[in-house]
Scaffold this active site. Structure first.
Site, mmCIF file in Angstrom:
data_model
loop_
_atom_site.group_PDB
_atom_site.id
_atom_site.type_symbol
_atom_site.label_atom_id
_atom_site.label_comp_id
_atom_site.label_asym_id
_atom_site.label_seq_id
_atom_site.Cartn_x
_atom_site.Cartn_y
_atom_site.Cartn_z
ATOM 1 N N HIS A 87 0.944 -29.869 14.568
ATOM 2 C CA HIS A 87 -0.387 -30.305 15.035
ATOM 3 C C HIS A 87 -1.420 -29.181 14.990
ATOM 4 O O HIS A 87 -2.621 -29.446 15.139
ATOM 5 C CB HIS A 87 -0.312 -30.835 16.474
ATOM 6 C CG HIS A 87 0.479 -32.090 16.624
ATOM 7 N ND1 HIS A 87 0.217 -33.224 15.891
ATOM 8 C CD2 HIS A 87 1.544 -32.391 17.419
ATOM 9 C CE1 HIS A 87 1.086 -34.174 16.230
ATOM 10 N NE2 HIS A 87 1.908 -33.690 17.145
ATOM 11 N N ASP A 120 8.833 -36.151 11.821
ATOM 12 C CA ASP A 120 8.492 -36.218 13.244
ATOM 13 C C ASP A 120 7.749 -37.536 13.500
ATOM 14 O O ASP A 120 7.038 -38.030 12.618
ATOM 15 C CB ASP A 120 7.599 -35.024 13.596
ATOM 16 C CG ASP A 120 7.347 -34.878 15.086
ATOM 17 O OD1 ASP A 120 8.002 -34.028 15.726
ATOM 18 O OD2 ASP A 120 6.483 -35.621 15.628
ATOM 19 N N ASP A 178 11.841 -36.942 17.332
ATOM 20 C CA ASP A 178 11.310 -37.799 18.392
ATOM 21 C C ASP A 178 11.089 -39.250 17.950
ATOM 22 O O ASP A 178 10.614 -40.067 18.736
ATOM 23 C CB ASP A 178 10.017 -37.207 18.990
ATOM 24 C CG ASP A 178 9.095 -36.623 17.950
ATOM 25 O OD1 ASP A 178 9.342 -36.810 16.738
ATOM 26 O OD2 ASP A 178 8.107 -35.964 18.354
ATOM 27 N N HIS A 195 5.245 -38.125 15.239
ATOM 28 C CA HIS A 195 3.794 -37.926 15.300
ATOM 29 C C HIS A 195 3.276 -37.432 13.951
ATOM 30 O O HIS A 195 3.979 -36.710 13.252
ATOM 31 C CB HIS A 195 3.444 -36.901 16.386
ATOM 32 C CG HIS A 195 3.940 -37.271 17.750
ATOM 33 N ND1 HIS A 195 5.136 -36.786 18.250
ATOM 34 C CD2 HIS A 195 3.423 -38.090 18.686
ATOM 35 C CE1 HIS A 195 5.317 -37.295 19.471
ATOM 36 N NE2 HIS A 195 4.306 -38.092 19.755
HETATM 37 ZN ZN ZN Z 1 6.424 -35.278 17.560
#
Ligand code: ZN
Length: 308
Positions: free
Chosen positions: A125, A162, A245, A164
């Protein structure tokens, strides 16, 4: 055929607070999962500290200095509501970058075929000028640029499973046709980027997955979209943002993958690397917030790297 495992105890000293999901126990869970007799063949190495110049391959000097200045002498400091630093965070972040860079170097020196970096804080991120989403420096993007800039490789690809979207990696790559970024991620979910329409200069592949999506949707995303585009790109080095995740046990998502899905995608990626880049793969830990699922799915991932 050798697989390296890079980690460092300094990565346990980044402490975002006792209620924060990105806890030091995550790294302990990953290392515990890699401690059994099935992992005796892993060559374990200590991550060095990265030079600041290394981080500036993808981040501004302002960002690097701002992160390190934010690290408090005691207690905690909030960079944003999610991204919190403690006295050990600066060293942990430099070990995380140091791990992925050392992994690239070792593979280019043919000391190993591939490597897994069990490090934190995570990185995907982190944008060129902004820390966010538990991430300070974009470890895997730095490694990709090191592979190109130090070793003269033309094309580097990052695959990010991931749950996200790696908004930071995309922001760093989207204007450079020599870099490739592909992501599966739950949508809607933090950080809200990663629509199918975000394609960069034809080098970005985003496949959002609905909440409750499982193995079938995940395999379809790779088989139909990501793997064909990655084959066309013909990477000289393959890097993985390995977040776990999307596991069905994970508290931060509703995606329903299990350990076997992480093994499956790793097999597919290792096969691409074998065809295009002599098996060169560096994988680095991103998310994964259920300690049991994190331990077993990271083990499933690394077992495939070991068998490559
Ligand atoms: Zn994540």
């Amino acid at each position: 055929m050798t697989t390296l495992l890079y980690t460092h105890t300094d990565c346990l000293d980044h402490d975002p607070g006792s209620y924060h999901p990105e806890s030091p126990d995550r790294l302990r869970a990953v290392l515990d999962g890699l401690s059994g007799p099935g992992f005796n063949a892993l060559e374990r190495r200590t991550a060095p500290l990265a030079d600041l110049a290394e981080i500036m391959r993808v981040h501004s000097r302002h960002h690097v200095e701002a992160v390190l200045v934010a690290v408090p002498e005691r207690g905690h400091a909030e960079i944003d509501a999610d991204t919190v630093v403690s006295p050990g965070s600066g060293k942990a972040a430099l070990r995380a970058v140091g791990a992925v860079c050392a992994a690239v170097d070792a593979i280019m020196a043919r000391e190993a075929d591939n490597a897994f970096c069990a490090v934190r804080p995570p990185g995907h991120h982190a944008e060129p000028d902004r820390a966010m989403g538990f991430c300070l420096f974009n470890n895997i993007a730095i490694a990709a640029q090191r592979a190109r800039q130090v070793y003269g490789l033309e094309r580097a690809a990052i695959i990010d499973f991931d749950v996200h979207h790696g908004n930071g990696t995309q922001a760093m790559f989207e204007n450079n046709p020599r870099l490739f970024y592909a992501s599966t991620h739950q949508s809607p979910l933090y950080p809200g980027t990663g629509a199918r329409s975000e394609t960069g200069v034809g080098n970005i592949v985003n496949v959002p997955l609905r909440p409750m999506a499982g193995s079938a949707e995940f395999h379809h995303a790779f088989n139909e979209f990501i793997l064909p585009a990655l084959e066309d790109f013909r990477p000289d080095f393959l890097l993985i943002s390995a977040g776990f995740d999307a596991h069905k046990r994970d508290p931060l998502s509703q995606t329903m993958l299990d350990d076997a899905d992480f093994a499956w995608v790793t097999e597919r990626l290792v096969a691409v690397a074998a065809r295009h880049c002599e098996g060169r793969v560096v994988s680095s830990l991103e998310g994964g917030y259920d300690l049991q699922a994190l331990s077993t799915s990271a083990a499933a991932h690394v077992a495939v790297l070991l068998a490559a």
